[in-house]
Write a protein that holds these residues in place. Structure first.
Motif, mmCIF file in Angstrom:
data_model
loop_
_atom_site.group_PDB
_atom_site.id
_atom_site.type_symbol
_atom_site.label_atom_id
_atom_site.label_comp_id
_atom_site.label_asym_id
_atom_site.label_seq_id
_atom_site.Cartn_x
_atom_site.Cartn_y
_atom_site.Cartn_z
ATOM 1 N N GLN A 175 0.822 -1.181 0.150
ATOM 2 C CA GLN A 175 -0.136 -0.063 0.144
ATOM 3 C C GLN A 175 0.786 1.235 0.041
ATOM 4 O OE1 GLN A 175 -3.398 0.140 -0.368
ATOM 5 N NE2 GLN A 175 -3.110 2.274 -0.664
ATOM 6 N N LYS A 176 1.926 1.161 0.718
ATOM 7 C CA LYS A 176 2.837 2.486 0.350
ATOM 8 C C LYS A 176 3.289 2.593 -0.820
ATOM 9 C CE LYS A 176 5.181 1.882 5.008
ATOM 10 N NZ LYS A 176 6.565 1.987 5.865
ATOM 11 N N HIS A 177 3.428 1.637 -1.757
ATOM 12 C CA HIS A 177 3.934 1.841 -3.017
ATOM 13 C C HIS A 177 2.797 2.397 -3.748
ATOM 14 C CE1 HIS A 177 8.008 -0.150 -3.623
ATOM 15 N NE2 HIS A 177 7.652 -0.480 -2.501
ATOM 16 N N VAL A 178 1.630 1.890 -3.247
ATOM 17 C CA VAL A 178 0.313 2.429 -3.825
ATOM 18 C C VAL A 178 0.217 4.024 -3.923
ATOM 19 C CG1 VAL A 178 -2.155 2.462 -4.100
ATOM 20 C CG2 VAL A 178 -0.809 0.332 -4.004
ATOM 21 N N ASP A 179 0.384 3.994 -2.544
ATOM 22 C CA ASP A 179 0.246 5.681 -2.139
ATOM 23 C C ASP A 179 1.240 6.720 -2.809
ATOM 24 O OD1 ASP A 179 -1.618 4.963 -0.455
ATOM 25 O OD2 ASP A 179 -0.323 4.707 1.394
ATOM 26 N N ALA A 180 2.369 5.765 -3.170
ATOM 27 C CA ALA A 180 3.432 6.626 -3.821
ATOM 28 C C ALA A 180 3.436 6.663 -5.307
ATOM 29 C CB ALA A 180 4.809 6.358 -3.315
ATOM 30 N N LYS A 181 2.371 6.044 -6.014
ATOM 31 C CA LYS A 181 2.066 5.970 -7.232
ATOM 32 C C LYS A 181 3.029 5.057 -8.175
ATOM 33 C CE LYS A 181 -0.873 10.414 -7.171
ATOM 34 N NZ LYS A 181 -2.075 9.583 -7.110
ATOM 35 N N GLN A 182 3.526 4.134 -7.452
ATOM 36 C CA GLN A 182 4.433 3.206 -7.750
ATOM 37 C C GLN A 182 4.063 1.870 -8.089
ATOM 38 O OE1 GLN A 182 7.759 3.313 -4.852
ATOM 39 N NE2 GLN A 182 8.647 5.128 -5.643
ATOM 40 N N ALA A 183 2.757 1.654 -7.861
ATOM 41 C CA ALA A 183 2.083 0.334 -8.065
ATOM 42 C C ALA A 183 0.736 0.581 -8.086
ATOM 43 C CB ALA A 183 2.414 -0.475 -6.624
ATOM 44 N N LEU A 184 0.034 -0.405 -8.751
ATOM 45 C CA LEU A 184 -1.589 -0.275 -9.057
ATOM 46 C C LEU A 184 -2.236 -0.534 -7.807
ATOM 47 C CD1 LEU A 184 -1.769 -2.688 -12.198
ATOM 48 C CD2 LEU A 184 -1.766 0.003 -11.988
ATOM 49 N N HIS A 185 -3.338 0.113 -7.552
ATOM 50 C CA HIS A 185 -4.229 0.115 -6.440
ATOM 51 C C HIS A 185 -4.900 -1.366 -6.338
ATOM 52 C CE1 HIS A 185 -7.225 1.656 -9.180
ATOM 53 N NE2 HIS A 185 -7.979 1.061 -8.441
ATOM 54 N N LEU A 186 -5.499 -1.834 -5.343
ATOM 55 C CA LEU A 186 -6.147 -3.095 -5.306
ATOM 56 C C LEU A 186 -7.719 -2.347 -5.466
ATOM 57 C CD1 LEU A 186 -3.791 -4.007 -3.521
ATOM 58 C CD2 LEU A 186 -5.362 -5.294 -2.277
ATOM 59 N N LYS A 187 -8.339 -3.257 -6.422
ATOM 60 C CA LYS A 187 -9.933 -2.947 -6.725
ATOM 61 C C LYS A 187 -10.479 -3.081 -5.485
ATOM 62 C CE LYS A 187 -13.014 -4.496 -10.450
ATOM 63 N NZ LYS A 187 -13.266 -5.472 -11.560
ATOM 64 N N SER A 188 -11.747 -2.319 -5.471
ATOM 65 C CA SER A 188 -12.608 -2.575 -4.369
ATOM 66 C C SER A 188 -13.075 -3.797 -3.999
ATOM 67 C CB SER A 188 -13.926 -1.361 -4.820
ATOM 68 O OG SER A 188 -14.633 -1.664 -5.799
ATOM 69 N N ASP A 189 -13.171 -4.705 -5.116
ATOM 70 C CA ASP A 189 -13.844 -5.912 -4.790
ATOM 71 C C ASP A 189 -12.898 -7.111 -4.702
ATOM 72 O OD1 ASP A 189 -13.438 -5.796 -7.484
ATOM 73 O OD2 ASP A 189 -15.486 -6.880 -7.748
ATOM 74 N N TRP A 190 -11.513 -6.818 -4.552
ATOM 75 C CA TRP A 190 -10.376 -7.801 -4.653
ATOM 76 C C TRP A 190 -10.850 -9.028 -3.738
ATOM 77 C CZ3 TRP A 190 -7.260 -9.125 -0.677
ATOM 78 C CH2 TRP A 190 -7.105 -8.160 0.503
ATOM 79 N N ARG A 191 -9.986 -9.864 -3.982
ATOM 80 C CA ARG A 191 -10.323 -11.043 -3.328
ATOM 81 C C ARG A 191 -8.809 -11.996 -3.043
ATOM 82 N NH1 ARG A 191 -12.838 -10.109 -8.183
ATOM 83 N NH2 ARG A 191 -14.511 -11.754 -8.608
ATOM 84 N N SER A 192 -8.878 -12.914 -2.209
ATOM 85 C CA SER A 192 -7.732 -13.572 -2.001
ATOM 86 C C SER A 192 -7.851 -15.182 -2.053
ATOM 87 C CB SER A 192 -7.019 -13.435 -0.566
ATOM 88 O OG SER A 192 -7.735 -13.733 0.252
ATOM 89 N N PHE A 193 -7.021 -15.841 -2.663
ATOM 90 C CA PHE A 193 -7.034 -17.388 -2.523
ATOM 91 C C PHE A 193 -5.677 -17.900 -2.108
ATOM 92 C CE2 PHE A 193 -9.351 -15.331 -6.023
ATOM 93 C CZ PHE A 193 -10.511 -15.887 -6.109
ATOM 94 N N GLY A 194 -5.722 -19.159 -1.735
ATOM 95 C CA GLY A 194 -4.457 -19.695 -1.032
ATOM 96 C C GLY A 194 -4.306 -20.986 -2.064
ATOM 97 N N PHE A 195 -3.119 -21.273 -2.374
ATOM 98 C CA PHE A 195 -2.734 -22.367 -3.297
ATOM 99 C C PHE A 195 -1.375 -23.113 -2.892
ATOM 100 C CE2 PHE A 195 -0.748 -19.341 -5.775
ATOM 101 C CZ PHE A 195 0.175 -19.828 -6.629
ATOM 102 N N GLY A 196 -1.058 -24.491 -2.985
ATOM 103 C CA GLY A 196 0.115 -24.979 -2.681
ATOM 104 C C GLY A 196 -0.109 -26.424 -2.858
ATOM 105 N N PHE A 197 1.173 -27.236 -3.258
ATOM 106 C CA PHE A 197 1.250 -28.635 -3.425
ATOM 107 C C PHE A 197 2.265 -29.195 -2.432
ATOM 108 C CE2 PHE A 197 3.543 -32.126 -5.611
ATOM 109 C CZ PHE A 197 2.370 -32.943 -5.971
#
Length: 533
Positions: A175-197
């Motif tokens: 989020q610090k990078h987002v605030d510094a306009k160095q990265a894309l912000h997270l969409k309002s309806d972003w979601r998370s997933f887990g994966f592994g083998f």
């Protein structure tokens, strides 16, 4: 629990980027106050960061993690991060294989592919949330900046805590990078997933359990997990080693009673329990592992973090061929053949009656010991039994979010009984709350890993699975999405031989051609290898 889980070509640009773009390992273990740029590969930006967590004793420890983010060089005004993927890595032995290592090229290529759909296969518009993402891939304790520490192998609750600490801290730094306009912000309806083998499959399940039980699922907009061939039930795994004679689950394998086809995982499991479970503090490794097996050097190899699984197989194979002199003791070739056998050159399996001490082997062979988890403390065998049971993730909790299992009935390292243990503990949820893809049968562990990662991460063919996870399992009227059949892979399968739905001509490194090539060589046409002469 892996050997070359995938084979990827055309990685030269990425290798050069890693070698020449200042990817030095973190020096010291100080908590990061910002993400450190590692390198950029097209639309995928790689960062490292160190984050605060706790160890098995509850003391503060600083761990390391990789964060990969989608960030096109010329983004549109509407571009944003649509999802966060929490990646739990499989069993490794060498520090060079951890996510933050610049030498871990294959895994990083897979991350880049998932982030930017780099092979041009394309995703539907409603699947953008799969590839326009952030991937957070922590090093487990004992790797990365904590290379000097022991790895708490299969200590599930501890590792899950450390994983979620990485996710929360990594998102704050992002989020610090987002605030510094160095990265894309997270969409309002972003979601998370887990994966592994493999180990990562069990860790991903433990992460889901922690996220749900700690009420973090709302904060992380958590949707569920995709897990492959994981040791969710360590007791069931150990019982398989002792009892299976090659015919479990209606599938023929080469396994036989009292054998282990990947012997280095056994001492890792026991050492992990000794290091982390409170009831194991009074016991030692020699209570469980034979002197001959310890004399092979396995614990020194594990501790060094220098050797990969293949390296250890080769060193054991040499001992099998030549005999062993170690610690003032001599073992003839005949004696080494009682401990090991080689199903193929440079590959070693172990006889558990020689790997374990007699007392522990006798305990394991008595099926009546496993009618219930023992409660009395002080006995080495019973305390390890309880520690293994306590570190299972198949039972003892009720998932709130969906889980896509992948598991082969032919897996001789992490047997299908691990999935069955979860199913038996949740008999009313199969098909809606969770489901199984066992189409990888009869492949063994390594080949299943190849299929899992190529199909999931590289080809984007699990889009329907992510969409299935994204739905509320408690809602009414939801129709299950049919999962495509996983390819039957071998450890040496190339990328595009694993996806028969590819149309047109491709090079082996995944570049689509405008038409039939004029240059001699090996190509992929409609998903099949074709030689142009």
């Amino acid at each position: 629990m892996k050997k070359n889980l995938w084979m990827l070509a055309a990685i030269r640009p990425l290798v050069l980027a890693m070698v020449f773009c200042g990817v030095m390992r973190a020096q010291g273990a100080e908590v990061s106050d910002s993400l450190k740029l590692d390198f950029r590969a097209s639309d995928a930006v790689y960062y490292k960061f160190n984050y605060p967590s706790v160890n098995a004793d509850g003391k503060e420890v600083v761990l390391s993690s990789l964060l990969v983010a989608w960030n096109p060089k010329e983004p549109n005004e509407t571009d944003s991060i649509e999802s966060v993927h929490i990646y739990s890595h499989f069993t490794i032995m060498a520090d060079d294989e951890c996510p933050t290592s610049p030498l871990n090229v294959k895994e990083r290529v897979l991350f880049a592919t998932l982030v930017r759909d780099s092979y041009g296969l394309g995703l539907d518009d409603d699947q953008n949330f799969i590839s326009r993402c952030i991937i957070i891939a922590p090093d487990y304790e004992g790797y990365g900046v904590t290379k000097n520490l022991a790895h708490p192998y299969l200590a599930q609750e501890l590792t899950a805590r450390q994983m979620t600490d990485a996710v929360e801290y990594g998102l704050k730094l992002y989020q610090k990078h987002v605030d510094a306009k160095q990265a894309l912000h997270l969409k309002s309806d972003w979601r998370s997933f887990g994966f592994g083998f493999s180990q990562g499959g069990a860790v991903a399940l433990a992460v889901q359990r922690r996220i749900e039980q700690q009420g973090m699922d709302k904060e992380l907009r958590y949707r569920g997990s995709i897990v492959g061939d994981g040791p969710y039930d360590l007791i069931a795994t150990m019982r398989y080693y002792m009892e299976d004679d090659g015919n479990s689950y209606d599938t023929e394998t080469d396994h036989r009673k009292g054998m282990n086809t990947m012997p280095m995982v056994v001492p890792m499991i026991i050492q992990g329990m000794l290091d982390t479970h409170p009831d194991m503090k009074s016991h030692k490794l020699e209570d469980y592992l034979s002197q001959q097996f310890l004399d092979t050097g396995i614990m020194e190899w594990i501790k060094s973090k220098e050797y990969k699984i293949n390296d250890i197989h080769e060193m054991w194979y040499e001992q099998l061929e030549e005999g062993l002199e170690a610690n003032g003791r001599t073992y003839t070739k005949e004696q080494m053949a009682e401990l090991f056998q080689s199903p193929q050159e440079d590959r070693v399996w172990a006889h558990l009656d020689k790997l374990f001490t007699k007392s522990f082997y006798d305990y394991l062979t008595d099926a009546s010991n496993f009618n219930a988890v023992p409660t009395e403390k002080g006995d080495a065998c019973k305390d390890l039994h309880r520690a293994l049971a306590d570190n299972g993730v198949a039972s003892g909790w009720q998932p709130k979010h969906r889980i896509q299992f992948v598991h082969s009935k032919g897996d001789m390292v992490v047997p299908f009984s691990n999935y069955l243990a979860f199913r038996d503990a949740h008999p009313n949820g199969e098909g809606d709350l969770y489901r199984i893809d066992d189409s990888v049968t009869p492949s063994d562990h390594i080949a299943v890993g190849t299929s899992f990662f190529l199909f999931l991460c590289t080809l984007g063919s699990y889009g329907d699975v992510f969409q299935w996870l994204d739905k509320d399992p408690t809602a009414t009227g939801i129709q299950n999405v049919e999962i495509a059949t996983l390819p039957d892979a071998s450890a040496n399968s190339s990328l595009f031989t694993l996806h028969s739905s590819l149309k047109g001509w491709y090079t082996l490194d995944g570049r689509r051609l405008n038409g039939k090539p004029m240059t001699k060589g090996l190509y992929i046409y409609n998903g099949k290898k074709v030689v142009i002469k």
